[in-house]
Motif scaffolding. Structure first.
Motif, short mmCIF file in Angstrom:
data_model
loop_
_atom_site.label_atom_id
_atom_site.label_comp_id
_atom_site.label_asym_id
_atom_site.label_seq_id
_atom_site.Cartn_x
_atom_site.Cartn_y
_atom_site.Cartn_z
N TRP A 37 27.45 39.88 40.36
CA TRP A 37 27.41 38.45 40.69
C TRP A 37 28.21 37.68 39.65
O TRP A 37 28.04 37.88 38.45
N PRO A 38 29.12 36.80 40.05
CA PRO A 38 30.06 36.22 39.10
C PRO A 38 29.43 35.41 37.98
O PRO A 38 30.07 35.20 36.94
N GLU A 39 28.21 34.94 38.16
CA GLU A 39 27.55 34.18 37.11
C GLU A 39 26.65 35.03 36.22
O GLU A 39 26.02 34.53 35.30
N ALA A 94 31.84 40.21 33.93
CA ALA A 94 30.96 40.72 34.99
C ALA A 94 31.78 41.73 35.78
O ALA A 94 32.93 41.44 36.13
N VAL A 95 31.22 42.89 36.05
CA VAL A 95 31.99 43.97 36.70
C VAL A 95 31.55 44.11 38.15
O VAL A 95 30.36 44.23 38.44
N MET A 117 35.44 30.45 47.05
CA MET A 117 34.41 31.50 47.04
C MET A 117 33.08 30.86 47.41
O MET A 117 32.77 29.76 46.98
N ARG A 118 32.31 31.58 48.21
CA ARG A 118 31.01 31.06 48.67
C ARG A 118 29.98 32.19 48.65
O ARG A 118 30.30 33.36 48.84
N ASN A 159 35.06 31.91 37.29
CA ASN A 159 36.18 31.08 36.85
C ASN A 159 37.08 31.75 35.82
O ASN A 159 37.99 31.10 35.28
N LEU A 160 36.85 33.03 35.53
CA LEU A 160 37.66 33.75 34.56
C LEU A 160 38.38 34.95 35.16
O LEU A 160 39.16 35.62 34.49
N THR A 161 38.10 35.25 36.43
CA THR A 161 38.56 36.50 37.03
C THR A 161 40.08 36.66 36.97
O THR A 161 40.59 37.72 36.62
#
Length: 580
Positions: free
Chosen positions: A142-144, A127-128, A561-562, A174-176
């Protein structure tokens, strides 16, 4: 540890690749072509590739945008919309080795004494996020909302913001930390007429400089393999590597002329903070050569002298710097790091340029500047920069602005959104600068908790971030640029992170002035231990679901993160949305 000329292996004496062997590379620039609707379009591919980190090392497998480390610099004009096809062309397993070693092992390359982590099952799922961009939620990364190999995300960037240096990087949930470390990052420059009118150094005299620390794997004979090594230590998950890269090269050199250069500095490290000091041939700090002209969100109103103790950049922070070399013709200067890891905001333990292995700084070298001889007329540096910049005060905000309180705590709920509550079990009491004491309870503290921060679009808010964790955290808010109104020091000796209670109350001790080098527009703020950073932002133009988080990437992936949600005004049931 001492630096030697050895280039093929590391020994117990600390041999390493020879510094200042490779010339500084400059990433290529991507400028979009407009389509029939007047929108710029780019196609950027994430690819597996092989790169050279140092001429004496084997080539290194990476994941990188367009296969280049760092990725190409994207350059756009203000208000010129850009649509980017972020295309996932990754193949093969994640090209890094991850291990956990004993305390002190992060200074050393190789896996000796470390326990491996199995990354073989991790997907090439990306995700960019364009960091610092004011953008619709559907294009924020968005991270998901990741995509798998062979797929793409198509995001639109309005670029309705001041000229500045942003950057783009992977933001997959969870991969960043692993994927940014593997190479997925590049710079993103916005230009405008206000910047053009200043006639700042450009072309070859404008240097994007992406700083990033790394570690290197070794084979059983102690020879470098070229592979990136993500080594952390038992009891801590932050990555601190011994070797600094600039634009993807370990300790490069740059050939410069005795004139003025514009340095677009970015700290793209997972967790390492840099405090940069310029040294002359004798190792003496050079003062007066560097002026800060811009921060994360663009130009300041006037140049600010870089502090004598150095320019601090936490992960994700940027600095726009003018470097005046007219008085240094024929000299060789060196940029060094003086920041301990983890960074606590305290003075350096050793003189600039001296290794400090006890604080995970075995090699302070960053970049060598070889200044050509020749006549060097004194340049005319601008004394006024952005005429539209103004420093915010509390009085500038509308009376109905919102308030948020976030606490950073070393616990399973490290990023705690707080809400007012009466005294009782689980209540933390805070005595503020006005002398009054208020009670708060945790409204949310994990990623899985429901969103509790709902902001009315186009409204102003003050966010107070109180750090009780014992280490510095760089906190990044998506969507907005903010200004730091003040910093406050607190006595938290009575706080118990296990219960969340404080007896005696957490108490205000002092209010600190905002230093000139932090007085500009920001999207990432360093929050030092036992300090509260108070920032003000307008959540303008866009709505939807965003995130804020610690930009120590291992912390982000571990749950620091929230989400927050920006909603248009007038939606039934949403209330005022102004927090407490």
């Amino acid at each position: 540890m001492t630096m030697t000329a050895t280039t093929s292996r590391t020994t117990a004496t600390g041999a390493a690749p020879t510094p200042f062997t490779d010339e500084l590379p400059v990433p290529p620039v991507l400028r979009p072509q407009q389509n029939s609707q007047g929108t710029g379009v780019l196609r950027v591919h994430a690819r597996a590739s092989m790169v050279s980190l140092h001429r004496a090392l084997p080539r290194t497998p990476v994941w990188a945008y367009e296969g280049q480390l760092p990725g190409p610099t994207i350059e756009v004009r203000r208000d010129a919309a850009l649509r980017v096809h972020w295309i996932n062309k990754l193949a093969g397993p994640l090209p890094i080795v991850a291990v956990t070693g004993p305390p002190g092992s992060q200074n050393e390359p190789g896996r000796s004494g470390a326990s491996p982590k199995d990354l073989s099952g991790m997907p090439a799922w990306t995700a960019v996020h364009v960091h610092g961009a004011a953008v619709g939620a559907d294009s924020d990364g968005w991270p998901e909302n990741g995509v798998s190999p062979g797929d793409r995300s198509v995001y639109t960037y309005p670029n309705r913001q001041r000229a500045t240096a942003l950057w783009y990087h992977d933001h997959a949930m969870n991969l960043t930390a692993y994927q940014v470390y593997a190479g997925l990052a590049g710079m993103y420059l916005i230009r405008d007429d206000e910047e053009d009118a200043l006639h700042l150094p450009s072309g070859r005299r404008e240097l994007p400089l992406m700083l990033k620390d790394i570690n290197l794997d070794q084979d059983g004979e102690g020879r470098f393999t070229g592979r990136l090594l993500h080594k952390t230590e038992l009891g801590a998950n932050e990555f601190f590597g011994p070797y600094t890269t600039v634009n993807g090269r370990i300790w490069p050199y740059a050939r410069l002329r005795p004139t003025v250069y514009r340095l677009r500095l970015l700290n793209a490290s997972n967790a390492r903070t840099y405090r940069l000091v310029l040294l002359d041939d004798s190792g003496t700090p050079v003062t007066g050569a560097m002026s800060l002209i811009g921060t994360d969100g663009g130009l300041l109103g006037a140049p600010v002298a870089v502090p004598p103790e150095g320019l601090v950049l936490a992960p994700a922070e940027r600095a726009d710097v003018l470097l005046d070399l007219h008085a240094h013709a024929g000299q060789t200067l060196t940029v060094v790091n003086t920041a301990a890891a983890p960074y606590l905001g305290v003075p350096a333990a050793t003189p600039p340029g001296v290794p400090d292995p006890a604080h995970r700084l075995p090699f302070p070298q960053v970049l060598q500047l070889r200044v050509a001889p020749g006549p060097a007329p004194e340049p005319q540096l601008p004394t006024v920069l952005s005429p539209t910049f103004r420093r915010l005060t509390h009085a500038d905000l509308p009376h109905d602005h919102g308030h948020r309180l976030v606490m950073l705590v070393k616990s399973s709920k490290p990023l705690r959104e707080m809400e007012p509550a009466p005294d009782g079990p689980g209540i933390v009491r805070v005595k503020g600068s006005d002398g009054t004491t208020a009670g708060f309870r945790v409204a949310a503290g994990t990623w899985a908790d429901a969103a509790t921060i709902h902001v009315v679009q186009d409204s102003w808010e003050i966010w107070r971030v109180l750090n009780l964790s014992g280490q510095m955290h760089p906190i990044h808010l998506h969507l907005v640029q903010f200004q730091i109104l003040r910093r406050e020091v607190y006595d938290a000796s009575g706080f118990d992170p296990a219960t969340g209670e404080a007896d005696p109350p957490i108490q205000h001790v002092a209010t600190l002035p905002v230093p000139p080098d932090e007085a500009g527009w920001k999207d990432t703020v360093r929050v030092n231990p036992n300090e509260m950073a108070v920032v003000a932002a307008r959540f303008a133009d866009h709505s939807g679901r965003y995130v804020y988080h610690c930009h120590l990437l291992e912390h982000e992936d571990a749950g620091m993160m929230r989400p927050f949600v920006v909603m248009p005004a007038g939606i039934p049931g949403m209330g005022g949305g102004h927090g407490h």
